[in-house]
Each structure stands twice: as structure tokens, then as C-alpha cells.
Design a protein around this motif. Structure first.
Motif, short mmCIF file in Angstrom:
data_model
loop_
_atom_site.label_atom_id
_atom_site.label_comp_id
_atom_site.label_asym_id
_atom_site.label_seq_id
_atom_site.Cartn_x
_atom_site.Cartn_y
_atom_site.Cartn_z
N THR A 36 0.89 -1.24 0.16
CA THR A 36 0.08 -0.08 -0.05
C THR A 36 0.88 1.30 0.03
OG1 THR A 36 -1.43 -1.18 1.24
CG2 THR A 36 -1.76 1.17 1.08
N GLU A 37 0.44 2.34 -1.09
CA GLU A 37 1.33 3.32 -1.11
C GLU A 37 1.37 4.39 0.09
OE1 GLU A 37 3.78 4.23 -3.57
OE2 GLU A 37 3.45 2.26 -4.76
N ASP A 38 -0.02 4.76 0.07
CA ASP A 38 -0.41 5.75 1.22
C ASP A 38 -0.24 5.30 2.40
OD1 ASP A 38 -2.12 8.45 1.63
OD2 ASP A 38 -2.63 6.82 3.33
N ALA A 39 0.63 6.03 3.32
CA ALA A 39 1.35 5.68 4.62
C ALA A 39 0.09 5.31 5.53
CB ALA A 39 2.07 6.65 5.20
N LEU A 40 -0.80 6.21 5.73
CA LEU A 40 -1.79 6.23 6.71
C LEU A 40 -2.83 4.83 6.35
CD1 LEU A 40 -3.39 7.54 9.14
CD2 LEU A 40 -4.83 8.51 7.50
N LEU A 41 -2.92 4.74 5.08
CA LEU A 41 -3.77 3.58 4.78
C LEU A 41 -3.10 2.26 5.02
CD1 LEU A 41 -6.47 3.22 3.16
CD2 LEU A 41 -5.34 3.09 1.21
N ARG A 42 -1.80 2.29 4.88
CA ARG A 42 -0.84 1.27 5.18
C ARG A 42 -1.09 0.74 6.85
NH1 ARG A 42 3.92 2.06 2.48
NH2 ARG A 42 4.42 3.17 4.34
N GLN A 43 -0.67 1.80 7.47
CA GLN A 43 -0.64 1.64 8.96
C GLN A 43 -2.08 0.95 9.29
OE1 GLN A 43 2.36 1.68 9.58
NE2 GLN A 43 2.21 3.43 11.07
N SER A 44 -3.01 1.70 8.79
CA SER A 44 -4.39 1.26 9.20
C SER A 44 -4.86 -0.21 8.91
CB SER A 44 -5.69 2.03 8.51
OG SER A 44 -5.16 3.31 9.32
N ARG A 45 -4.28 -0.45 7.74
CA ARG A 45 -4.47 -2.14 7.22
C ARG A 45 -3.67 -2.90 8.32
NH1 ARG A 45 -4.45 -0.90 0.70
NH2 ARG A 45 -6.79 -0.59 0.53
N LEU A 46 -2.37 -2.63 8.49
CA LEU A 46 -1.55 -3.41 9.49
C LEU A 46 -2.22 -3.39 10.72
CD1 LEU A 46 1.86 -2.04 8.60
CD2 LEU A 46 0.97 -4.35 8.16
N ALA A 47 -2.94 -2.29 11.37
CA ALA A 47 -3.74 -2.51 12.45
C ALA A 47 -4.87 -3.40 12.42
CB ALA A 47 -4.12 -0.86 12.82
N LEU A 48 -5.52 -3.56 11.13
CA LEU A 48 -6.53 -3.97 11.13
C LEU A 48 -6.05 -5.82 11.09
CD1 LEU A 48 -9.57 -4.74 9.83
CD2 LEU A 48 -8.50 -4.85 7.62
N LEU A 49 -4.96 -6.19 10.54
CA LEU A 49 -4.28 -7.19 10.37
C LEU A 49 -3.74 -7.57 11.93
CD1 LEU A 49 -3.35 -9.04 8.41
CD2 LEU A 49 -1.00 -8.16 8.27
N GLN A 50 -3.54 -6.92 12.67
CA GLN A 50 -3.21 -7.06 13.86
C GLN A 50 -4.46 -7.62 14.71
OE1 GLN A 50 -0.24 -7.04 15.66
NE2 GLN A 50 -0.15 -5.06 16.66
N ALA A 51 -5.41 -6.85 14.55
CA ALA A 51 -6.69 -7.25 15.24
C ALA A 51 -7.16 -8.72 15.03
CB ALA A 51 -7.74 -6.25 14.76
N VAL A 52 -7.17 -8.91 13.60
CA VAL A 52 -7.21 -10.11 13.08
C VAL A 52 -6.65 -11.40 13.70
CG1 VAL A 52 -7.37 -11.78 10.99
CG2 VAL A 52 -8.16 -9.48 10.95
N CYS A 53 -5.50 -11.04 13.89
CA CYS A 53 -4.46 -12.10 14.51
C CYS A 53 -4.83 -12.14 15.95
CB CYS A 53 -3.04 -11.65 14.47
SG CYS A 53 -2.11 -12.14 12.94
N LEU A 54 -5.06 -11.05 16.42
CA LEU A 54 -5.39 -11.25 17.98
C LEU A 54 -6.95 -11.87 18.34
CD1 LEU A 54 -4.33 -9.05 20.39
CD2 LEU A 54 -6.77 -9.31 20.90
N ALA A 55 -7.87 -11.60 17.56
CA ALA A 55 -9.13 -12.21 17.57
C ALA A 55 -9.03 -13.87 17.02
CB ALA A 55 -10.27 -11.68 16.55
N ILE A 56 -8.15 -14.08 16.39
CA ILE A 56 -7.95 -15.58 15.90
C ILE A 56 -7.24 -16.22 17.01
CG2 ILE A 56 -6.97 -17.24 14.46
CD1 ILE A 56 -7.41 -15.37 12.11
N ARG A 57 -6.35 -15.65 17.55
CA ARG A 57 -5.48 -16.45 18.78
C ARG A 57 -6.37 -16.38 19.75
NH1 ARG A 57 -2.72 -13.97 22.63
NH2 ARG A 57 -2.40 -12.05 21.59
N VAL A 58 -7.13 -15.39 20.30
CA VAL A 58 -7.86 -15.56 21.63
C VAL A 58 -8.99 -16.52 21.59
CG1 VAL A 58 -9.47 -14.20 22.84
CG2 VAL A 58 -7.52 -13.25 22.24
N GLY A 59 -9.95 -16.40 20.24
CA GLY A 59 -10.91 -17.25 19.78
C GLY A 59 -10.45 -18.67 19.97
N LEU A 60 -9.12 -19.22 19.26
CA LEU A 60 -8.85 -20.43 19.21
C LEU A 60 -8.55 -20.78 20.77
CD1 LEU A 60 -6.75 -20.88 16.04
CD2 LEU A 60 -8.72 -21.61 16.34
N ASP A 61 -7.94 -20.13 21.56
CA ASP A 61 -7.54 -20.24 22.87
C ASP A 61 -8.74 -20.63 23.82
OD1 ASP A 61 -5.49 -20.51 25.03
OD2 ASP A 61 -6.55 -18.78 25.81
N LEU A 62 -9.72 -20.15 23.51
CA LEU A 62 -10.98 -20.27 24.20
C LEU A 62 -11.49 -21.68 24.19
CD1 LEU A 62 -12.57 -16.91 24.07
CD2 LEU A 62 -11.89 -17.97 26.34
#
Ligand code: ARG
Length: 574
Positions: A539-565
């Protein structure tokens, strides 16, 4: 969640109805063109004395200016369709997950209340077979879910360490037992002599009498019988412990059936006091006609106790100890009648705790070409099944590593195989409604593209590797997301993140972990789809890229917590 809440609060204000009621009526429309949330106005027709279409129109007009997080509200055929502001919705969902961290979905719903979860409960001296895997895995998931919702949970393993089969085992051991063989491989050896007992008893019925006598001695506290029983119990528990350890399962109490044998007199007294214990063919029973159930035997004609009597005593004991808000029995559906009888006897006796008891049943485990029965000795030991699955998984991972020429060290492959192999089994038990039978299939369990643990774990590892790469390239992964993500895929992911907390609550309340597991799997699918369209790191645009990475981070967290439960681990690469 904030969006839904805002809608609910606003509607409650407009109509004067309870928020909970409004919330229960809100629907998620099947097609995106009908909005993100919909309210069926016919629910209000009686209350407001107007036609649903008219109500929808009026409310839409009022809502437009006043609910700030909405992009639009449309009245359509008596429905009020709400369209959220996507960018803000995605942002809110991501921020919510990242702010919660490991506590994602944690609640205080159960504060001050105790839930007893009884599960596993294998029979001593019998194989820990795949049927016990179901209760063990399901019970463990329920315990974790309730714990996450703020309940105090008590994990009970109600061991089957009592009953006439111990008479048989004592007789068999005296005839054919070999102490060294039992010590070396307890359950297999005890199973061998147990099977032999049944074979011999067909032609030598006197063996059955001897067994009854041995059990009577045991129940009367005779030392030699008790010592043998204790040995069987200790050795069995030691063997079960290896399976529990591998699955990460622990208990707060191992009080089994034997513990309750001297608490039966108190039960008998209570039932007599209430005048509901009657004699029938020499046995002491409680009639349950008014519950539409057959009578429940409390004492047999020879005065010995049975399975049901010990369960009656156990409810009273747990109530005394824990004052449980719920006492959950994770036991196969074939025992449904037994539990209905036990709860009904207590109800008839005026024991209020009976209302807090729940039987959580589950289906059968089938192997397409093998049958399971203890008597014939033809059983599949869970320990063997776990090992087989981990071995198969290791082969797949090692092969993938070779093909992709990743330099994964053997120790890491082993660790991944353990988590993924065991995860594959746990997933298989929890992926559908618990009452459905399970037909074992290695192909499905280990299908890295299907509905399986490896698929979700693989997705997690893939998402994590993107985050690692971003970091390696010097891009700090942010913990905030700007209101800039508006694509279909991003919105779909955000909706799944948004529904995560609710999925935990529903999974616990319905005793159905699959509800959470499906949410997690759907999230993994949505992410894969997204990533195939959108090379996030490019992603070229810095703000967009940062936000996408944040989204990705949230996905990882939800998968990890969900599986752990539900009791499934994750790995960083595979
Ligand atoms: N030991 C029993 C079995 O393996 C299950 C016990 C279920 N729990 C109970 N409280 N009755 O079939």
C-alpha cells in the motif's frame, strides 16, 4: 458494538421500550443492500397503533439527523434499514479489539456466580477412548468460555470409580491378574482380564455371583478389596493424566462416584422425609409419573446403591460446597434420561438447586470402518489417536517445509506438529453443534484449506508473517486505525470482529463452542480473501498502510484469543 448500541438506545428512547427487547428484535439483513442492521417495525405496530410501513417511514426521518455513526437509514417494506458509516465502523471494530488485547471478549457477566462444569469423568480401569475425548474437549471449552465471561468455574472430574464392574475386576484380577503386567501397562492389562471375565462368565455364571459378592465386600469397606480397588484407581489416574496433560486439561476436583457412596444415607433420609421414597419390588424408588418419566431407583433390593443415587448425592454435595448458579454435566446424549430422572427426583424433593442443573449432551464418535466397544476389547485409545494425528501432521509440515525450502529446525517442526495435530482433533469435536455425530476423517481434519484447525492456524501464521515483515522493514505496527478502510473486504472483516464478543456469550449460553469456532473460521476466510486481493505491505499511502496493518493485528489477536478459548493453540510459522 457501539453502532448497534447507538441504534438500540435511540430506538428505545423513541418507543419507550426496554433496550434488551429492542436489541433482541434487531436483525442482521441477509443482503448488504438491505443495510447492516434492520429493525422490523411490525414489532411496534401494536404498541404504536400504526402500520409497520408508516412507523418505518417516521422513524427513518427522525433517525437521519440524530444517529451520528450512520451513513443512511431507509424504510423498506416495514423495515428500518440502517447503514453504518463504513470507515468509522471498521475503525471502531479494530480499535475495540486492539484496546482489549488478550482480554478480548472478557466480561463481568458472571461476576459473583459459580458454575460447576463436570466433564471427562472416565471409568477407572477402562480405556480412555475417543468418546471421552468429546466430553473432555467440550467441557474444557465450556469452562474456558464461562471463565472468560467472569464466572467462577469449578472443573469436576466425576470419575467412574465405583459400581459392580469393580466386583468383576477384583474377581478377574484374583484369577488371572499379573501385578507386573498391570504396573507396566495398566489399562490394557485390566481391560484384558475384564474381557476375559465376560468371555468366561458366559459358560461359568457363578463368576457373576462372585463379582457381586466382591463388590458387596468393597462397599462394606473390606480391606483386601479396597486395596485392590485403590491400586486400579491410582494406576488408571496416572495413565489418564498423560492424556490430560497433552491436551492441557486440568481439574479442580476428582471426586468420583466412590466419594458419594457413604453420602447415600443422607439422600435416602431426605427422600423419606419428603415422603417420596416408596418400595417397588423390594427396591426403594421415587415415582416420577408427573414428570412423564419412569421411576428412579435409589436403592436396589439388596440395599446397594446405583449410579443414580450417587448422582443425587453429588448434586447435594456440590450445592453445599459451591452454591452453584449452574451445575453443568457434559455427558453423552444416551444418558439424557438418567439426568432428567436425577433432576426430577430432586425437584420433587423440593431441592431448589435442581433448577440450576443442566445436562449438556453430545453425539457419538464414529470411525467409518471400526467399531467401539469395551467388552470386546476393540477400542481406540485416545492417546493413540492423538499420537497418530500429531505424526501425520508432522509429515505434512516437514514436507511443506522441504517444498518451500524454509529452514525450519526440527524442534520447531515438532512443536508445530503437536499444536496443529492436537488442534485438528479439538476442532473436529467442536466444529458442529454438539448433538451431531462425528465421523472421523483424516482428510477433513488435516485439510489445510478446509474447515479445520490447520486452516485457521495456517492463516494466523500467514498473517503474523506479514506483520513480522512489516516490522523487519522498519514499519512499526500501529495500535490505532484511522477511519480510512472502506472496501467490501475490510468491512466484512470488521463485521466479524464486531460480532466476536457476542459469539462468546452465545457459545457459552447455548453450550455450543462451535458458534465461536465458526466466527473465528469465518474471520480467517475473510482475511485470506482480503489478502489475496490486497497486498497490504505494498500500500502506497502511509496512513492507509498503517491502518491495514492495524486491521491485520486485530485479526491475529481475535483468531488467537478465539482459538485459545476452545483449547486450540497457534504457531508463528508452519
Ligand atoms: N463415568 C461415566 C461414563 O464414562 C460418565 C459419568 C457422567 N457423570 C455423572 N455425573 N453421571 O459413562
Amino acid at each position: 458494538m457501539d453502532f448497534r448500541n447507538q441504534i438500540v438506545t435511540w430506538l428505545a428512547g423513541q418507543t419507550g421500550l426496554e433496550q434488551d427487547q429492542i436489541d433482541a428484535w434487531i436483525e442482521i439483513p441477509p443482503q448488504p443492500s438491505l443495510g447492516d442492521y434492520a429493525f422490523p417495525c411490525f414489532r411496534l405496530a401494536k404498541h404504536l397503533r400504526r402500520a409497520p410501513a408508516k412507523i418505518a417511514e417516521e422513524l427513518a426521518g427522525l433517525a437521519r439527523g440524530s444517529i451520528t455513526q450512520l451513513a443512511d437509514v431507509q424504510p423498506v417494506q416495514g423495515y428500518l434499514n440502517f447503514f453504518v458509516d463504513r470507515a468509522r465502523f471498521v475503525q471502531a471494530a479494530v480499535q475495540h479489539v486492539l484496546a482489549a488485547g488478550d482480554s478480548l471478549g472478557r466480561q463481568t457477566l458472571g461476576a459473583g456466580q459459580t458454575v460447576v462444569v463436570e466433564y471427562s469423568s472416565p471409568n477407572i480401569a477402562k480405556p480412555f477412548h475417543v468418546g471421552h475425548a468429546f466430553t473432555t474437549i467440550l467441557g474444557q471449552a465450556l469452562h474456558r468460555l464461562y471463565d472468560h465471561l467472569g464466572y467462577r468455574t469449578v472443573r469436576v472430574n466425576h470419575l467412574g470409580d465405583y459400581g459392580t464392574q469393580f466386583g468383576k475386576l477384583i474377581v478377574a484380577y484374583r484369577l488371572w491378574g499379573d501385578a507386573a503386567a498391570v504396573a507396566a501397562d495398566p489399562i490394557r492389562e485390566l481391560l484384558r482380564i475384564y474381557v476375559r471375565f465376560h468371555e468366561q462368565a458366559e459358560t461359568h455364571p457363578e463368576l457373576e455371583d462372585q463379582a457381586r459378592e466382591a463388590f458387596r465386600q468393597l462397599e462394606a469397606g473390606s480391606e483386601p478389596e479396597k486395596a485392590l480397588w485403590q491400586t486400579f484407581r491410582d494406576l488408571s489416574l496416572k495413565e489418564f493424566a498423560t492424556v490430560y496433560e497433552r491436551l492441557g486439561v486440568t481439574f479442580d476436583s476428582y471426586l468420583g462416584e466412590s466419594f458419594y457412596s457413604d453420602r447415600i444415607p443422607a439422600v435416602v433420609n431426605l427422600l423419606r422425609d419428603r415422603g417420596i421414597l416408596v418400595e417397588s419390588q423390594g427396591a426403594q424408588v421415587v415415582m416420577l409419573d408427573e414428570y412423564g418419566l419412569p421411576p428412579c431407583i435409589v436403592l436396589k433390593s439388596d440395599g446397594t446403591t446405583i449410579y443414580a443415587s450417587r448422582d443425587l448425592a453429588a448434586v447435594l454435595y456440590r450445592w453445599e460446597q459451591y452454591r452453584f448458579a449452574r451445575n453443568i454435566y457434559v455427558v453423552g446424549t444416551p444418558q439424557a434420561l438418567h439426568f432428567r430422572q436425577v433432576f426430577a427426583v430432586l425437584d420433587k424433593a423440593g431441592v431448589t438447586a435442581a433448577k440450576n442443573c443442566v445436562h449438556v449432551g453430545f453425539g457419538l464418535v464414529k470411525f467409518p470402518d471400526r467399531k467401539l466397544s469395551t467388552r470386546s476389547g476393540d477400542v481406540i485409545f485416545l492417546a493413540d489417536l492423538l499420537q497418530e494425528c500429531v505424526d501425520k501432521t508432522r509429515d505434512i509440515i516437514a514436507e511443506n517445509a522441504r517444498l518451500r525450502q524454509t529452514d525450519m529446525p526440527m524442534a520447531e517442526i515438532d512443536e508445530a506438529a503437536e499444536k496443529i495435530g492436537l488442534g485438528a482433533i479439538v476442532y473436529t469435536f467442536l466444529k458442529n453443534g454438539r448433538e451431531r455425530d462425528i465421523v472421523f476423517s483424516w482428510e477433513e481434519m488435516l485439510d489445510f484449506d478446509g474447515d479445520s484447525a490447520p486452516y485457521v492456524q495456517y492463516t494466523y501464521a500467514r498473517a503474523r508473517s506479514i506483520l513480522r515483515k512489516a516490522e523487519a522493514e522498519g514499519q512499526a505496527v500501529p495500535d490505532t486505525c484511522a477511519a480510512v478502510l472502506t472496501s467490501e473486504d475490510e468491512f466484512a472483516i470488521a463485521k466479524l470482529l464486531d460480532g466476536f464478543d457476542q459469539a462468546i456469550v452465545r457459545a457459552a449460553e447455548l453450550y455450543e463452542p462451535y458458534i465461536l469456532l465458526r466466527q473465528v473460521t469465518a474471520l480467517a476466510r475473510a482475511f485470506n480473501k482480503y489478502y489475496n486481493h490486497e497486498p497490504i505491505l505494498k500500500t502506497e499511502d502511509a496512513l492507509l498502510r498503517q491502518s491495514r496493518l492495524a486491521l491485520l493485528q486485530a485479526v491475529c489477536l481475535a483468531i488467537r484469543v478465539g482459538l485459545d478459548l476452545v483449547g486450540i493453540g497457534v504457531v508463528e510459522r508452519m
